[in-house]
Every structure is written in C-alpha cells, then in structure tokens.
Design a protein around this motif. Structure first.
Motif, PDB file in Angstrom:
ATOM      1  N   LEU A 164       0.821  -1.203   0.000  1.00 33.36           N
ATOM      2  CA  LEU A 164       0.000   0.000   0.000  1.00 33.36           C
ATOM      3  C   LEU A 164       0.859   1.258   0.000  1.00 33.36           C
ATOM      4  O   LEU A 164       0.363   2.349  -0.269  1.00 33.36           O
ATOM      5  CB  LEU A 164      -0.917   0.008   1.230  1.00 33.36           C
ATOM      6  CG  LEU A 164      -2.016  -1.062   1.254  1.00 33.36           C
ATOM      7  CD1 LEU A 164      -2.769  -1.008   2.583  1.00 33.36           C
ATOM      8  CD2 LEU A 164      -2.976  -0.885   0.095  1.00 33.36           C
ATOM      9  N   CYS A 165       2.155   1.101   0.316  1.00 40.00           N
ATOM     10  CA  CYS A 165       3.097   2.219   0.326  1.00 40.00           C
ATOM     11  C   CYS A 165       4.030   2.083  -0.874  1.00 40.00           C
ATOM     12  O   CYS A 165       4.470   0.984  -1.211  1.00 40.00           O
ATOM     13  CB  CYS A 165       3.911   2.222   1.613  1.00 40.00           C
ATOM     14  SG  CYS A 165       2.899   2.230   3.111  1.00 40.00           S
ATOM     15  N   LYS A 166       4.363   3.184  -1.501  1.00 40.26           N
ATOM     16  CA  LYS A 166       5.157   3.137  -2.724  1.00 40.26           C
ATOM     17  C   LYS A 166       6.583   2.647  -2.497  1.00 40.26           C
ATOM     18  O   LYS A 166       7.191   2.068  -3.379  1.00 40.26           O
ATOM     19  CB  LYS A 166       5.167   4.513  -3.385  1.00 40.26           C
ATOM     20  CG  LYS A 166       3.808   4.949  -3.926  1.00 40.26           C
ATOM     21  CD  LYS A 166       3.894   6.304  -4.599  1.00 40.26           C
ATOM     22  CE  LYS A 166       2.528   6.713  -5.156  1.00 40.26           C
ATOM     23  NZ  LYS A 166       2.586   8.048  -5.812  1.00 40.26           N
ATOM     24  N   GLY A 167       7.143   2.933  -1.337  1.00 41.35           N
ATOM     25  CA  GLY A 167       8.495   2.466  -1.064  1.00 41.35           C
ATOM     26  C   GLY A 167       9.574   3.258  -1.760  1.00 41.35           C
ATOM     27  O   GLY A 167      10.660   2.745  -2.048  1.00 41.35           O
ATOM     28  N   LEU A 168       9.309   4.546  -2.048  1.00 39.95           N
ATOM     29  CA  LEU A 168      10.280   5.375  -2.746  1.00 39.95           C
ATOM     30  C   LEU A 168      11.094   6.236  -1.790  1.00 39.95           C
ATOM     31  O   LEU A 168      11.870   7.067  -2.220  1.00 39.95           O
ATOM     32  CB  LEU A 168       9.561   6.266  -3.767  1.00 39.95           C
ATOM     33  CG  LEU A 168       8.787   5.506  -4.852  1.00 39.95           C
ATOM     34  CD1 LEU A 168       8.100   6.485  -5.796  1.00 39.95           C
ATOM     35  CD2 LEU A 168       9.723   4.595  -5.631  1.00 39.95           C
TER      36      LEU A 168
END
Length: 371
Positions: free
Chosen positions: A227-231
């Motif tokens: 659910l989180c982009k992880g950028l």
C-alpha cells in the motif's frame, strides 16, 4: 495446506503487538479481543495504526481458541508470544520488534540490539524462544507464526528443533521476516534442504520491505503488493508493517519483484557486512549497537548506516572473499532500475543511492588495486 488463511494469520500477528491487560490462563481469545476493543490505543502513531488495522479485521474463526500461555519478557529479552489452542491444534504467535519508544523497554532498543546479533550467531531472544518451545509438551499439531523478528523466531525454531518436534509442526508462516545467517545455513543445511521441511514453510513479504531482504532465505518468498510506494526510507519502513499489505476482497495482491530500497538492504546486509571476516564483522555490529544504545531515531540510524559504510570500508577483509564482480553486477542492476525510475524517485532518495553507489565503486576500485 494452511489451517487458516494467510491473511487471517497476518491479522493475528498484528494483534500480538498489544499486551494482554488482564491475562489469566485459559482465557478465551474473544475475551482478549473484547479488552482491546474497550481499551483503545493512543500511545503513539505506531500503536494507533495497528489498533485501527486490527479493529477492521475478522477474527470470527479464532473466537473459541484458548490463550493457554502468554509470555511477555519485554523487560529483559524482548521475547513476546501467545499460545492459542483448540482441541487438536496449538498456535504459537510471535511478536516482532516493537517501536523505538516502546514503553516497557528500558531504552526502546532491546529488540533491535537482538536483531543485530543475528549477524554474529544465535541471539538471546532466539535462545529464550527455544527454551519455551522445548518445554512444550503436547500431542497437538503445532503452528508457528510471526511477523518481522517474530517470523524469524518461528523460522529459527523450525530450523533447529528436534526431528520429533518437527514432525509435530504443521506449518510455519512468516511475514516480512529476516532470514538466518550464513553459519546457520551451513550448520543446518540438511534440514533446510529437506523438501518435507520446505513444504511446511510459507514466507510472505511486502514488495517494498527492506527487513525481509536481510540474511539468507530458507525458502523463496511469496511477494505481496504494498500500500506504500516504497520510494523513500519512511515508506520502506511503513511497508514493513503488517497493515501495509495490499488486499482485494480480503485477499493479498501478488507482486512481481522487490523494489530498489529492498535491494539496497540486501546490498548492505548480505554483500557488505557478510563479506567481512569475523573480527571485523563484530567491530561493525558492535558499532551499530553503540548507536542503538545512544537513543538515536530510526531516521538517524539510516544515515548512520551510510556513514559507517564509508568510514569502515577499511574493515573489508584482505582476503579474496570480497567478490568485486558480484558487487559490480549489483551496481549495474541498481543503475538500470534507477534510470528507469529516476523521474518518480524523490531527490533525497537519488542522493542516498548515489552515496552508496560511490562507496561501492570505491571498494571495487580498491580491490582491483590490491589484485
């Protein structure tokens, strides 16, 4: 075949981060859940997010389970687990590392100090978990489940337990759990390579989670979309949490591969620290322990990692074990992915990546000169 759905086990893992306020042996799971509903949690954002997630989950299938044992050693080893049972099955649910400011810890880092010990061998928390597991006398089917360090404990017990205990284990399910160190991979190679053992094991990882990219995999994981982009580092931390798995109609959504920050964790853990000889590995790990005990934040710890990669490059072994070709291959991989994603990645992440890339390049150059 799982006794319950993996998604339901993930919900149990989330719930085990909360203490049982009024535990009594043999209390029903439904009683504990009622306590959680009544109390509420607003200690900090971490617990509030967990609480909000838990309150949305369906625990109907677990309501009649008894909490036969509840171990909470937060005041010394950090080990916490619940033992749930019905007529035929025993479920051991292990809590993962708690937040930095966990109120029951002396300084908030007991779990994290134990995590660092994984690089050096068997940890205190693993030994405590093994003590309780060996003292468990039951003929019921065993289910070992855990998130993060809790998943590592479940995995550890499956790897080192007796053949008799292994025969009782029906399944081991882990969520975003770090693997095991190389020494243990070699020592228990026969168990790890055993197809019957692997068939009991299900490792589930968030595509953007860095923690589960650390140490050696016992079995290839099942990747779930995040659910989180992880950028960013913050988003990677969020992706590690149990609430960050993407679901559709209550089922996990599969993902194709790990993201670049997850691979960066693999680079630091498995292609930097593990290339050091034992003496220098201890020096580096103990240095991180010093930082942990000085109450620095998670964000500060990230910068500490980059800093120590730079100042401790002289700790690299003089042996030929340093695989410069492998590092160069990883650099090429990162460069390719960064080129493809450079538009969408924030400036601070690109800068962090360039710092690490430059450090790795200098290692490769040094090795070339030595050769």
């Amino acid at each position: 075949m799982l006794r319950y759905r993996a998604e339901d086990y993930a919900s149990l893992c989330a719930l085990t981060y909360f203490d049982i306020p009024e535990y009594r042996k043999g209390m029903l799971f439904s009683t504990y859940l009622e306590q959680c509903f009544l109390k509420g949690y607003k200690e900090n954002d971490f617990y509030q997010r967990l609480y909000d997630y838990v309150m949305k989950q369906n625990f109907y299938d677990f309501m009649d389970l008894e909490i036969v044992n509840y171990v909470n050693e937060n005041n010394h080893s950090g080990l916490v687990f619940y033992q749930l049972e019905d007529k035929d099955d025993c479920y051991l649910i292990y809590r993962g590392s708690e937040s930095y400011d966990a109120v029951d810890h002396e300084n908030g880092w007991e779990d994290w100090l134990d995590n660092l010990e994984i690089w050096l061998g068997v940890t205190h928390q693993q030994l405590r978990a093994m003590k309780y597991f060996n003292s468990l006398h039951t003929n019921k089917r065993l289910h070992l489940i855990g998130h993060s360090k809790g998943g590592n404990l479940a995995l550890f017990l499956g790897v080192v337990c007796s053949n008799e205990k292994l025969a009782q284990i029906d399944e081991i399910v882990t969520f975003n759990a770090p693997g095991i160190n190389d020494d243990m991979m070699q020592q228990y190679k026969k168990r790890i390579d055993d197809i019957h053992f692997k068939n009991k094991l299900l490792c589930i990882e968030n595509e953007n989670d860095p923690v589960s990219s650390m140490f050696s995999h016992v079995k290839e994981p099942v990747l779930v979309a995040s659910l989180c982009k992880g950028l960013s580092v913050t988003e990677a931390y969020e992706s590690h949490q149990i609430w960050a798995y993407e679901k559709v109609d209550g089922c996990f959504v599969s993902a194709a591969k790990k993201s670049i920050l997850a691979k960066l964790a693999d680079l630091v853990s498995n292609h930097f620290v593990n290339l050091l000889d034992e003496e220098n590995k201890k020096k580096l790990v103990h240095k991180f322990m010093e930082y942990c005990q000085n109450d620095c934040s998670l964000e500060e710890m990230y910068h500490v990692v980059l800093y120590n990669i730079g100042i401790h490059q002289n700790l690299l072994s003089e042996d030929e074990d340093f695989r410069s070709v492998e590092i160069q291959t990883l650099m090429s991989l990162f460069q390719k992915e960064m080129k493809e994603k450079v538009i969408s990645i924030p400036e601070n992440v690109r800068i962090s990546f360039d710092e690490v890339k430059d450090k790795v390049g200098s290692w490769v150059s040094q090795v070339g000169k030595k050769q």
